[in-house]
Design a protein around this motif. Structure first.
Motif, short mmCIF file in Angstrom:
data_model
loop_
_atom_site.label_atom_id
_atom_site.label_comp_id
_atom_site.label_asym_id
_atom_site.label_seq_id
_atom_site.Cartn_x
_atom_site.Cartn_y
_atom_site.Cartn_z
N GLY A 39 42.01 -11.02 25.96
CA GLY A 39 41.98 -11.72 27.36
C GLY A 39 42.07 -10.99 28.55
O GLY A 39 42.67 -10.91 29.50
N GLY A 40 41.01 -9.95 28.39
CA GLY A 40 40.65 -9.00 29.24
C GLY A 40 41.73 -7.66 29.59
O GLY A 40 41.42 -6.62 30.10
N LYS A 41 42.83 -7.77 28.55
CA LYS A 41 43.77 -6.60 28.37
C LYS A 41 43.12 -5.32 27.79
O LYS A 41 42.20 -5.78 26.77
N VAL A 42 43.11 -4.02 27.96
CA VAL A 42 42.75 -3.14 27.46
C VAL A 42 43.69 -2.77 26.20
O VAL A 42 44.68 -2.46 26.44
N VAL A 43 43.01 -2.26 25.14
CA VAL A 43 43.88 -1.66 23.90
C VAL A 43 42.94 -0.38 23.62
O VAL A 43 41.70 -0.27 23.71
N THR A 44 43.75 0.52 22.97
CA THR A 44 43.27 1.71 22.17
C THR A 44 43.29 1.25 20.82
O THR A 44 44.19 1.00 20.17
N LEU A 45 42.11 1.51 20.27
CA LEU A 45 41.80 1.14 18.90
C LEU A 45 41.47 2.46 18.03
O LEU A 45 40.52 3.13 18.27
N LYS B 31 52.60 4.71 18.90
CA LYS B 31 53.03 3.66 19.83
C LYS B 31 54.20 4.20 20.54
O LYS B 31 54.49 4.04 21.42
N SER B 32 55.33 5.13 19.75
CA SER B 32 56.40 5.66 20.23
C SER B 32 56.09 6.67 21.20
O SER B 32 56.84 7.05 22.45
N LYS B 33 55.21 7.46 20.75
CA LYS B 33 54.77 8.80 21.74
C LYS B 33 54.06 8.04 23.06
O LYS B 33 54.30 8.80 24.15
N CYS B 34 53.33 7.10 23.08
CA CYS B 34 52.99 6.46 24.13
C CYS B 34 53.77 5.52 24.89
O CYS B 34 53.42 5.06 26.13
N GLY B 35 54.79 5.03 24.29
CA GLY B 35 55.80 4.29 24.89
C GLY B 35 55.42 2.91 25.21
O GLY B 35 55.73 2.22 26.04
N VAL B 36 54.67 2.40 24.19
CA VAL B 36 54.04 0.87 24.29
C VAL B 36 53.88 0.42 23.06
O VAL B 36 54.34 0.85 21.99
N GLY B 37 53.65 -1.03 22.97
CA GLY B 37 53.73 -1.84 21.79
C GLY B 37 52.07 -1.74 21.11
O GLY B 37 51.35 -1.00 21.44
N GLY B 38 51.94 -2.35 20.11
CA GLY B 38 50.83 -2.55 19.04
C GLY B 38 50.99 -3.03 17.69
O GLY B 38 52.13 -3.38 17.53
N ILE C 7 46.15 -0.50 16.59
CA ILE C 7 45.84 -1.02 17.89
C ILE C 7 47.16 -0.53 18.85
O ILE C 7 48.46 -1.22 18.37
N VAL C 8 47.06 0.08 19.85
CA VAL C 8 47.87 0.56 20.85
C VAL C 8 47.57 -0.04 22.12
O VAL C 8 46.46 0.00 22.63
N GLN C 9 48.49 -0.85 22.66
CA GLN C 9 48.37 -1.55 23.93
C GLN C 9 48.13 -0.57 25.21
O GLN C 9 48.83 0.44 25.16
N GLY C 10 47.04 -0.63 25.90
CA GLY C 10 46.74 0.16 26.76
C GLY C 10 45.71 1.17 26.76
O GLY C 10 45.10 1.29 25.53
N ASP C 11 45.54 1.66 27.92
CA ASP C 11 44.15 2.95 27.77
C ASP C 11 44.72 4.23 27.52
O ASP C 11 45.40 5.02 28.32
#
Length: 115
Positions: free
Chosen positions: A50-56, A75-82, A90-94
């Motif tokens: 859906g146009g969202k960027v994830v780090t793979l 995911k915990s070090k980046c503070g995001v989900g995945g 898959i980590v949500q975000g760039d």
């Protein structure tokens, strides 16, 4: 008493031999390689998201539990989900650069960015 569970006999219709043993395919999980031998690839992805960027993060060789543990740490070090499944994290975000630095700190020396 014989174990007679129908789920164990899927794809076997009938056998007239009373001593027939149903052979099961055992899923042999790969042994987890040490971090220095892992060849991980880190890339940004936005396909079918859906146009969202994830780090793979791909290329992990090992058990599903170790993959999930590594994914949980990232995911915990980046503070995001995945998510972590099917050999990829898959980590949500760039977070490409941050993840590469975190992996190198953890001993994953053969980590390389893609794209």
């Amino acid at each position: 008493m014989k174990k007679n569970d129908w789920k164990d006999r899927l794809n076997v219709v009938y056998s007239t031999n009373p001593d027939f043993q149903y052979e099961m395919e055992e899923n042999i999980e790969e042994q987890t390689l040490p971090p220095a031998q892992q060849r991980l690839r880190v890339q940004l992805d936005r396909k079918n998201r859906g146009g969202k960027v994830v780090t793979l993060i791909t290329g992990f060789t090992g058990t599903e539990d170790d993959l999930k543990e590594l994914g949980r740490m990232l995911k915990s070090k980046c503070g995001v989900g995945g998510s972590a499944k099917d050999g990829e994290i898959i980590v949500q975000g760039d977070f490409k650069q941050k993840i590469i630095e975190l992996l190198k700190k953890e001993g994953y020396t053969q980590t390389k960015p893609v794209g």
